[in-house]
Design an enzyme around this catalytic site. Structure first.
Site, PDB file in Angstrom:
ATOM      1  N   ARG A   1     -13.817  36.834  -6.256  1.00 31.20           N
ATOM      2  CA  ARG A   1     -14.992  36.029  -5.985  1.00 31.20           C
ATOM      3  C   ARG A   1     -15.684  36.432  -4.687  1.00 31.20           C
ATOM      4  NH1 ARG A   1     -13.890  31.113  -9.115  1.00 31.20           N
ATOM      5  NH2 ARG A   1     -15.544  29.647  -8.754  1.00 31.20           N
TER       6      ARG A   1
ATOM      7  N   ARG B   1     -13.879  17.100 -14.382  1.00 31.94           N
ATOM      8  CA  ARG B   1     -13.453  17.636 -13.093  1.00 31.94           C
ATOM      9  C   ARG B   1     -14.215  16.973 -11.947  1.00 31.94           C
ATOM     10  NH1 ARG B   1     -13.437  24.112 -13.895  1.00 31.94           N
ATOM     11  NH2 ARG B   1     -14.296  23.975 -11.789  1.00 31.94           N
TER      12      ARG B   1
ATOM     13  N   ARG C   1     -21.643  24.611  -5.175  1.00 31.40           N
ATOM     14  CA  ARG C   1     -20.897  25.703  -5.829  1.00 31.40           C
ATOM     15  C   ARG C   1     -21.851  26.822  -6.257  1.00 31.40           C
ATOM     16  NH1 ARG C   1     -18.094  22.559 -10.423  1.00 31.40           N
ATOM     17  NH2 ARG C   1     -17.512  24.619 -11.188  1.00 31.40           N
TER      18      ARG C   1
ATOM     19  N   ARG D   1     -19.122  18.699 -19.273  1.00 32.49           N
ATOM     20  CA  ARG D   1     -17.843  19.370 -19.581  1.00 32.49           C
ATOM     21  C   ARG D   1     -16.673  18.380 -19.581  1.00 32.49           C
ATOM     22  NH1 ARG D   1     -16.013  24.440 -16.176  1.00 32.49           N
ATOM     23  NH2 ARG D   1     -16.464  23.073 -14.426  1.00 32.49           N
TER      24      ARG D   1
ATOM     25  N   LYS E   1     -17.334  31.313 -18.377  1.00 31.40           N
ATOM     26  CA  LYS E   1     -16.228  32.261 -18.132  1.00 31.40           C
ATOM     27  C   LYS E   1     -14.918  31.740 -18.744  1.00 31.40           C
ATOM     28  CE  LYS E   1     -16.602  31.919 -13.640  1.00 31.40           C
ATOM     29  NZ  LYS E   1     -17.654  30.879 -13.584  1.00 31.40           N
TER      30      LYS E   1
HETATM   31  P1  AP5 Z   1     -16.897  26.915 -18.796  1.00 32.94           P
HETATM   32  O1  AP5 Z   1     -16.429  27.941 -19.746  1.00 32.94           O
HETATM   33  O2  AP5 Z   1     -15.935  25.881 -18.320  1.00 32.94           O
HETATM   34  O3  AP5 Z   1     -17.657  27.599 -17.573  1.00 32.94           O
HETATM   35  P2  AP5 Z   1     -17.078  28.436 -16.340  1.00 32.94           P
HETATM   36  O4  AP5 Z   1     -17.995  29.574 -16.118  1.00 32.94           O
HETATM   37  O5  AP5 Z   1     -15.627  28.747 -16.556  1.00 32.94           O
HETATM   38  O6  AP5 Z   1     -17.284  27.349 -15.215  1.00 32.94           O
HETATM   39  P3  AP5 Z   1     -16.332  26.860 -14.020  1.00 32.94           P
HETATM   40  O7  AP5 Z   1     -16.987  25.634 -13.461  1.00 32.94           O
HETATM   41  O8  AP5 Z   1     -14.905  26.678 -14.473  1.00 32.94           O
HETATM   42  O9  AP5 Z   1     -16.422  28.047 -13.062  1.00 32.94           O
HETATM   43  P4  AP5 Z   1     -16.136  28.042 -11.589  1.00 32.94           P
HETATM   44  O10 AP5 Z   1     -16.061  29.494 -11.335  1.00 32.94           O
HETATM   45  O11 AP5 Z   1     -17.074  27.289 -10.734  1.00 32.94           O
HETATM   46  O12 AP5 Z   1     -14.768  27.193 -11.470  1.00 32.94           O
HETATM   47  P5  AP5 Z   1     -13.272  27.609 -11.166  1.00 32.94           P
HETATM   48  O13 AP5 Z   1     -12.397  26.700 -11.909  1.00 32.94           O
HETATM   49  O14 AP5 Z   1     -13.089  29.078 -11.314  1.00 32.94           O
HETATM   50  O15 AP5 Z   1     -18.163  26.183 -19.505  1.00 32.94           O
HETATM   51  C1  AP5 Z   1     -18.817  25.081 -18.862  1.00 32.94           C
HETATM   52  C2  AP5 Z   1     -19.246  24.054 -19.936  1.00 32.94           C
HETATM   53  O16 AP5 Z   1     -20.247  24.646 -20.770  1.00 32.94           O
HETATM   54  C3  AP5 Z   1     -18.120  23.619 -20.882  1.00 32.94           C
HETATM   55  O17 AP5 Z   1     -18.282  22.276 -21.180  1.00 32.94           O
HETATM   56  C4  AP5 Z   1     -18.323  24.491 -22.145  1.00 32.94           C
HETATM   57  O18 AP5 Z   1     -17.881  23.834 -23.322  1.00 32.94           O
HETATM   58  C5  AP5 Z   1     -19.828  24.702 -22.133  1.00 32.94           C
HETATM   59  N1  AP5 Z   1     -20.235  26.007 -22.625  1.00 32.94           N
HETATM   60  C6  AP5 Z   1     -19.657  27.206 -22.329  1.00 32.94           C
HETATM   61  N2  AP5 Z   1     -20.335  28.210 -22.927  1.00 32.94           N
HETATM   62  C7  AP5 Z   1     -21.381  27.619 -23.599  1.00 32.94           C
HETATM   63  C8  AP5 Z   1     -22.438  28.120 -24.419  1.00 32.94           C
HETATM   64  N3  AP5 Z   1     -22.571  29.434 -24.656  1.00 32.94           N
HETATM   65  N4  AP5 Z   1     -23.307  27.231 -24.938  1.00 32.94           N
HETATM   66  C9  AP5 Z   1     -23.184  25.892 -24.702  1.00 32.94           C
HETATM   67  N5  AP5 Z   1     -22.195  25.361 -23.942  1.00 32.94           N
HETATM   68  C10 AP5 Z   1     -21.305  26.210 -23.391  1.00 32.94           C
HETATM   69  O19 AP5 Z   1     -13.171  27.322  -9.603  1.00 32.94           O
HETATM   70  C11 AP5 Z   1     -13.197  25.991  -9.095  1.00 32.94           C
HETATM   71  C12 AP5 Z   1     -13.037  26.040  -7.589  1.00 32.94           C
HETATM   72  O20 AP5 Z   1     -11.758  26.629  -7.235  1.00 32.94           O
HETATM   73  C13 AP5 Z   1     -14.083  26.894  -6.836  1.00 32.94           C
HETATM   74  O21 AP5 Z   1     -15.255  26.162  -6.556  1.00 32.94           O
HETATM   75  C14 AP5 Z   1     -13.295  27.256  -5.563  1.00 32.94           C
HETATM   76  O22 AP5 Z   1     -13.284  26.177  -4.656  1.00 32.94           O
HETATM   77  C15 AP5 Z   1     -11.874  27.456  -6.078  1.00 32.94           C
HETATM   78  N6  AP5 Z   1     -11.599  28.853  -6.448  1.00 32.94           N
HETATM   79  C16 AP5 Z   1     -11.349  29.315  -7.704  1.00 32.94           C
HETATM   80  N7  AP5 Z   1     -11.166  30.640  -7.693  1.00 32.94           N
HETATM   81  C17 AP5 Z   1     -11.290  31.036  -6.394  1.00 32.94           C
HETATM   82  C18 AP5 Z   1     -11.227  32.301  -5.754  1.00 32.94           C
HETATM   83  N8  AP5 Z   1     -11.014  33.440  -6.447  1.00 32.94           N
HETATM   84  N9  AP5 Z   1     -11.433  32.345  -4.401  1.00 32.94           N
HETATM   85  C19 AP5 Z   1     -11.651  31.219  -3.708  1.00 32.94           C
HETATM   86  N10 AP5 Z   1     -11.743  29.983  -4.246  1.00 32.94           N
HETATM   87  C20 AP5 Z   1     -11.571  29.896  -5.596  1.00 32.94           C
END
Ligand code: AP5
Length: 223
Positions: A90, A162, A173, A129, A15
């Protein structure tokens, strides 16, 4: 016209990576609730301290806290034409509240891109990552290597891993995603807004799919 695009999918689906592409192509701000929480944690704010208690275990931050933060973010001038929303909503409560909030600006969610990938892929991606400290640019030690190890290609800042990418936190998660966020698939399907993107292709191929979906969506909205 206001444009709001939501990126939905499990942790590690890509994402954030695709949001950065959309941010540039569409000239809309990339709003990642995860990034805003991490910025607050880094700066030691009260919101950061509160959020960290949930994020460090892989749990969701409570809806009221997340919604208050997002409402404030939407007031910034860069959101005047819309936004790319990554990691928000979410939960169904967040989705309902988003609808009300956007309605108050005269907008609505236009498209939900649901990026899919199997659990083994998610684990492999999160384990490798590396994220940039300054602006959250995303790399991977095998699939998207920086030119210089440990340094962001785009702004030269240091890359870090991270805390919530530790194996045991990642599994929680993914479980939280399945229990609390996956109901949004049906929520947005029922509204005719959800398009599935195959996230196991290469980063470039996923971007191509995303851009072609956007192209089709904008052609159909122009009649
Ligand atoms: P990446 O693009 O970083 O993946 P992502 O889907 O963004 O993963 P996240 O871990 O950031 O998502 P998340 O939703 O768990 O975390 P968030 O920060 O929102 O890609 C991952 C890796 O793969 C990278 O190394 C990339 O280079 C590689 N890659 C990508 N695409 C690829 C491909 N096609 N092929 C090969 N490699 C690839 O949330 C973190 C925490 O914050 C949550 O757990 C929660 O506690 C809190 N939080 C955030 N938002 C909320 C909310 N709305 N409500 C409540 N709590 C929240």
């Amino acid at each position: 016209m206001l444009t709001y695009i939501v990126l939905l999918g499990p942790p590690g689906a890509g994402k954030g990576t695709q949001s950065k592409v959309l941010e540039t192509k569409l000239e809309l701000p990339h709003i990642s609730t995860g990034d805003i929480f991490r910025e607050n944690i880094k700066n030691g704010t009260p919101l950061g301290t509160l959020a960290n208690a949930y994020i460090s275990k892989g749990n969701l931050v409570p809806d009221d806290v997340t919604l208050a933060m997002l409402r404030e973010r939407f007031l910034l001038p860069d959101c005047k034409n819309g936004a790319v929303l990554d990691g928000f909503p979410r939960t169904p409560t967040q989705a309902d509240e988003l609808e009300v909030l956007l309605h108050s600006f005269g907008g609505q969610v236009n498209l939900v891109l649901f990026i899919t990938a199997p659990v083994e892929t998610l684990i492999e991606r999160l384990a490798g990552r590396w994220t940039c400290k300054a602006q959250g640019h995303i790399f991977h030690e095998d699939f998207n290597q920086p030119r210089l190890k440990g340094v962001c290609d785009i702004d030269g800042s240091e890359l870090y891993q991270r805390d919530d990418d530790k194996a045991e936190t990642v599994l929680n998660r993914i479980e939280i995603y399945q229990n609390q966020t996956a109901p949004l698939i049906q929520y947005y399907q029922e509204r005719g807004l959800l398009i599935e993107i195959n996230g196991i292709a290469s980063i470039e191929d996923v971007s191509t799919q995303v851009m072609s979906v956007l192209h089709m969506a904008s052609s159909s909205s122009h009649g």
